[in-house]
Every structure is written in C-alpha cells, then in structure tokens.
Design a protein around this motif. Structure first.
Motif: not given
Length: 379
Positions: A18-43
């Motif tokens: 759960a830590i290594g895969m669910g949090f460390g790997r796949f959580a980026f899928t859900a948090i990525y749109p927020h980072m784009v909206e804030e200008g931290v990352l582009s698409l």
C-alpha cells in the motif's frame, strides 16, 4: 504460527505494498492535476515525471533480481523509508528536473516494495494463502491515498500539503507494519501453508518463460488505462473530482485479489489467467466500445478488478516456476512488467499524436492482453 499471527503478517506485507505502490507510485495520478493547476508542472512535465517513475520501477526491479528471501524483511523496511522520503521531498519548492528525478527514485522503491513484500510473505514466511491480502494492499493504497487527496482538496490544501499528508500517513503505516516485518528476521520461517484442496493438476508448475511474456504483455495492457483514466473519465463526468474515479479503480482492485486467488485454487493457473486477461481486455476496450459515463465507470471497475488479480495469479505461479527455472522469477517478472509499463504510454503517445484520440491506444492495449491469452496456450 497461529491464525491471528499469520493474519498480522499478511496485513503487514499488504501495508508495504500500500505504501510502495498505492502511495509512492499511483498517488501521483490523483495529485498531478493539482500540480498542473498550480503551475508546478505542465502537462509535458507530468508526462516526463510519469515516464521517469516507470523507468525507476524497471531499474528497481533489475536491482531486486539479486534479492534473496532471507533479506526480504530489511528490503521491506528500506522501501518504506525511501518512499516516505520521496513523498516528503516533493512538498518542497524545486525545479521541474528535480521533481522528475524524485519520481524516478520513487519508482525504484515501488519495485523494491513489490519484490520484497512478495519474497517476505510467500517465500520467507511461506504463507502462500496470504497472497490475496498481500496484493490487495495495492488497491487499498490507491483508494486510501485518493480519498485523502479529495479530503485535502476540500480543505483547500495545495499540492505541497498533499504530499506532506501522504508522507505523514506513510510514516504512520510503516511504523505500524515495522514490528511484524522486523521481528521475522530474528525468527525461524513459518511452517508452509497446507496445500489447497484442488485437483492434482490445478496448481501444477507452469512453464516459466511463457509466464514471463504473459506478465510483460499484461503490464503493457493495463497501464494505458491506469495512466489516462482520470483524463478519460473527466471528459464523461466533468463535475466529479477525478480522484474519486481513481478511488473506484483502487476499490475494484483490493477485494478482487481474494476472488482471483479463490478462482486460482479452483480452476488452476492456466484457466483463471485466461479469464482474467479476457475480462481485463474488455475493460480496457470499453471506453471505445461504449463511450459513455457508464462505459467509463465499468472500465474502471473491470480493469481495477483484474490488473492486481493478474499479479495475485502470476506471482505465486512464478514462485512455483522458480524451482524449474532456477532463478529469482519474482524479480524477473517485475522487470518485464516494468518494460511493458514503459512501452504502453510510449505507444499511447505515438498513436494519440496521429489521431488525437486514445481509442487506438486502448484497442492496442486490449490487443496486447488478447495476445497474452494466446501465449497462455504454451503454459
């Protein structure tokens, strides 16, 4: 070891995934749109970060090929510590190239978690019947991290706070699992599980190298949906927080492990693997066959409910095949799965550039899963 102790061991191993895969790997899928909206990352930056993570997963799997069961408890703890650090570091203000690099390192620890937790529970602890609970940890981690991010979004937190939240929960979950994991290094292995009451040929060893190829094709087949699911469903359900949809994917994955484990015992590796891959191929193709809200959600349920099921079937089969192959089959399987996961988004990106649609990519991914069914005839 008594039943409660075996259950605690399986839960501890599931927490590692759960830590290594669910949090460390796949959580980026859900948090990525927020980072784009804030200008931290582009698409484009986000695509690079995802690719780096897949590459890190492959590198971690290659490094883990040298892992042995008697050291698996140490590797589990290292994977937790590394994942927590990577999540916490992402809360800092940093250049894009460093974010990409950290995501690559997180991929290394994700692969380490997958191999180490599998070796620890299935080989060091000899608890084959703990496999479904072990791999359910992936789906549980996806669902829990996604809903934590929904909560943080409702509270108005920025992505930095979300990463800190994930890091904090990772530390707490790791501390809860650590006593059971660490204590195993000081004790003798458990008595192996009694064999399930199945036919004589049901769980017979399968040919190792066709199994490796099937697993690689499965990695290619599921990753297109797993990478682009929020984008696909966001178009059909624009009023829904995409993290909720990602949670549906995880919620489908967690309980499915128990179903596929039971079917594995009853039907045998060959038959149940074909059924799993067929349903997974249907789920991958559904957004093309039924481009509606219902079709997208059913796709999330079917792919979420089968992709970890493939792991639940294939990893114990690899453990049995290792006797014949004379090698660390779990690590080899993780390597080819990582290669498939890298090829999937590359193929999807190329096809999207030609048609400006993910339809061809999804059909190609479904085709890879159908090809895996053909290969299974050689098992």
């Amino acid at each position: 070891m008594n039943a409660p102790a075996r259950l605690r061991a399986a839960i501890a191993a599931a927490a590692i995934l759960a830590i290594g895969m669910g949090f460390g790997r796949f959580a980026f899928t859900a948090i990525y749109p927020h980072m784009v909206e804030e200008g931290v990352l582009s698409l484009r930056d986000g695509s690079l970060a995802a690719s780096a993570n897949y590459g890190g997963y492959l590198l971690g799997a290659i490094l883990a090929m040298r892992a042995r069961a008697h050291n698996a408890h140490r590797l589990c703890l290292w994977s937790v510590a590394g994942t927590a650090i990577c999540l916490g570091v992402l809360a800092l203000t940093m250049p894009v190239w460093f974010i990409v690099a950290v995501r690559g390192v997180a991929g290394v620890f994700s692969a380490l978690a997958m191999v180490a937790a599998s070796l620890w529970l299935l080989v060091q602890r000899r608890q084959a019947r703990g496999a479904p609970l072990l791999y359910a940890g992936v789906g549980a981690g996806i669902a829990i991290s996604a809903e934590l991010l929904v909560l943080a979004s409702h509270l108005g937190w920025h992505s930095a706070g979300m990463w800190l939240l994930l890091a904090g929960v990772t530390v707490l979950a790791g501390l809860a699992a650590a006593p059971a994991i660490a204590a195993s290094g000081q004790s003798a292995p458990d008595a192996p599980d009694a064999p399930a009451q199945v036919g004589a040929t049901a769980l017979a060893p399968v040919a190792p190298w066709p199994l490796v190829l099937i697993y690689g094709l499965a990695g290619l087949g599921y990753i297109v949906t797993a990478t682009y699911l929020p984008v696909l469903v966001g178009a059909a359900l624009p009023g829904l927080n995409s993290a909720h949809v990602w949670a549906v994917f995880g919620l489908g994955a967690a309980p499915s492990c128990f179903l596929w484990h039971r079917l594995h015992e009853r039907l045998g590796t060959r038959q149940v693997l074909r059924l799993n891959l067929l349903l997974q191929a249907l789920g991958v193709a559904l957004p093309v066959l039924a481009p509606s809200a219902a079709g997208y959600l059913l796709s999330a349920i079917l792919v979420g409910g089968t992709f970890v099921g493939t792991v639940t079937i294939a990893m114990p089969a690899a453990q049995r095949a290792a006797v014949k192959a004379g090698s660390n089959m779990m690590a080899i399987m993780t390597v080819v799965y990582g290669i498939g996961q890298i090829l999937g988004p590359v193929l999807a990106g190329s096809l999207y550039a030609q048609s400006h649609s993910f339809n061809n990519a999804l059909l190609a991914a479904a085709g890879a899963l159908l090809l895996a069914i053909v290969v299974s005839l050689r098992l």
